[in-house]
Motif scaffolding. Structure first.
Motif, short mmCIF file in Angstrom:
data_model
loop_
_atom_site.label_atom_id
_atom_site.label_comp_id
_atom_site.label_asym_id
_atom_site.label_seq_id
_atom_site.Cartn_x
_atom_site.Cartn_y
_atom_site.Cartn_z
N ALA A 149 1.03 -1.14 0.07
CA ALA A 149 -0.11 0.06 -0.21
C ALA A 149 0.84 1.11 -0.02
CB ALA A 149 -0.91 0.02 1.01
N PRO A 167 2.27 5.35 -3.49
CA PRO A 167 2.61 6.53 -3.43
C PRO A 167 3.86 6.99 -3.10
CG PRO A 167 1.32 5.52 -1.69
CD PRO A 167 1.39 4.46 -2.67
N THR A 188 -2.15 10.47 5.06
CA THR A 188 -3.28 10.85 3.91
C THR A 188 -4.55 9.96 4.39
OG1 THR A 188 -2.65 9.13 2.39
CG2 THR A 188 -1.76 11.16 2.05
N PRO A 189 -5.70 10.67 3.98
CA PRO A 189 -6.96 9.86 4.29
C PRO A 189 -7.15 8.66 3.80
CG PRO A 189 -7.44 12.26 3.61
CD PRO A 189 -6.35 11.94 3.33
N ASP A 190 -6.49 8.19 2.38
CA ASP A 190 -6.54 6.96 1.92
C ASP A 190 -5.57 6.21 2.63
OD1 ASP A 190 -7.18 5.05 -0.38
OD2 ASP A 190 -4.93 5.28 -0.84
N MET A 191 -4.58 6.28 3.18
CA MET A 191 -3.79 5.41 3.46
C MET A 191 -4.24 5.24 5.12
SD MET A 191 -1.03 4.01 1.95
CE MET A 191 -0.09 3.48 3.39
N ARG A 192 -4.99 6.21 5.62
CA ARG A 192 -5.47 6.04 7.08
C ARG A 192 -6.48 5.04 6.95
NH1 ARG A 192 -4.31 9.56 11.20
NH2 ARG A 192 -3.37 11.49 10.68
N ALA A 193 -7.45 4.83 5.87
CA ALA A 193 -8.50 3.92 5.73
C ALA A 193 -7.71 2.65 5.34
CB ALA A 193 -9.33 4.47 4.47
N LYS A 194 -6.91 2.54 4.50
CA LYS A 194 -6.11 1.13 4.17
C LYS A 194 -5.60 0.62 5.50
CE LYS A 194 -5.23 2.04 -0.64
NZ LYS A 194 -4.34 2.29 -1.67
#
Length: 329
Positions: free
Chosen positions: A58, A62, A284-290
């Motif tokens: 993940a 990025p 970042t929000p995306d990585m927080r969610a993952k």
């Protein structure tokens, strides 16, 4: 030599030192800007689909964009991640790093002197990624809160706790808890967490420390009782559960975590650049969610922040390992 001459030489020496310092800073900045100059090698010590592997993959995409180079993820599986950690520790190409769990960066050599790298001497902290407490879990019919600790103190060694093996965080965490409370359960090592679940649900075990991603589903389904979390404060990963400190256990703060590590050979300017990129990406929000899906609460840190966490863990768990002569599997 006259006083005037000595004074002139002294001023020239200061000017030379200042110029050297400025040049050094300039060279370091240029090196950081030019790095990485080729594809990066990201080593993971666990198999595909494991939590460290999912985190690494993940992070890779990025991070490629942030650093402008391809990142090749390689799984070097074995010895609880220590084979990969050794490979990273010995890398000298300046383009190798790793996603590791806390044991590989802290107590690996304390648990097994035969490990062929020293986490403190041979690895360089880059950035903390995420943390999670352990959940102190018990059979569904166990008492709650402080009543649980009172019952455990009265039972003494008649109670048993399970872990996925000698030297695992579930084992060391429980031994640390025994040193900070009146609980005295006997250790029963199992092959893995599924067997620990069965022991708890069948009544063979009275307690265990479990990762929240594994424990909360069982607790919310009413199949296990959640007593508390091992972090200093409550955790969003285990909603509704108090910290052990709230239940009267003093000086107890234990979390599992994952992080990025580099070899000692990697220049500090490159480490700082990698740390800044990793810390920004994981927040970042995306990585927080993952990472939340994997059971991690995002942190992100500087190399110094990760170094402080390593020192705390080595001190707390190292004391238990040395006092009890614990050796890993």
């Amino acid at each position: 030599m006259t006083e005037s001459t000595r004074s002139t030489l002294y001023r020239r020496s200061l000017m030379s030192l200042a110029c050297a310092a400025a040049l050094g800073c300039s060279v370091g900045a240029v090196q950081a800007e030019q790095w990485p100059s080729k594809p990066l090698h990201l080593i993971v010590g666990f198999p595909a689909g494991s939590s460290p592997d999912l985190t690494a993959r993940a992070l890779a995409e990025p991070l490629e964009k942030a650093l402008g180079q391809t990142i090749i993820v390689e799984n070097k599986v074995g010895a609880g991640g220590n084979i990969a950690a050794e490979a990273v520790a010995k890398a000298t190409d300046g383009h190798t790093f790793s996603v590791m769990i806390n044991g590989n960066m802290t107590i690996a050599k304390l648990l097994n002197p035969a490990v062929r790298y020293d986490p403190v001497k041979d690895l360089q902290p880059v950035s903390l990624i995420g943390v999670a407490p352990l959940v102190l879990a018990a059979p569904a019919n166990a008492p709650e809160g402080k009543a649980f600790f009172a019952a455990g103190a009265a039972a003494g060694s008649k109670w048993s706790y399970g872990s996925p093996g000698v030297g695992t965080v579930g084992h060391l965490g429980m031994e640390l808890l025994k040193s900070r409370s009146a609980l005295r359960p006997e250790h029963v090592p199992y092959a893995g967490y599924p067997q620990v679940y069965q022991g708890l649900q069948g009544g063979d075990l009275q307690l265990s420390m479990l990762p929240p991603a594994l424990a909360m589903q069982q607790i919310q389904a009413g199949k296990l009782r959640g007593i508390g979390v091992t972090s200093a404060a409550r955790s969003p990963l285990a909603p509704g559960l108090p910290s052990l400190k709230e239940l009267g256990v003093q000086n107890f703060d234990l979390e599992i975590w994952n992080a990025v590590a580099a070899p000692k050979a990697m220049p500090r300017a490159h480490v700082d650049k990698l740390a800044a990129a990793v810390s920004a990406i994981v927040r970042t929000p995306d990585m927080r969610a993952k990472l939340a899906v994997q059971g991690w609460q995002v942190v992100g840190s500087s190399p110094e922040g990760l170094s402080n966490r390593i020192q705390q863990d080595v001190k707390a768990l190292g004391t238990i390992i040395r006092e009890q002569g614990i050796r890993g599997q």
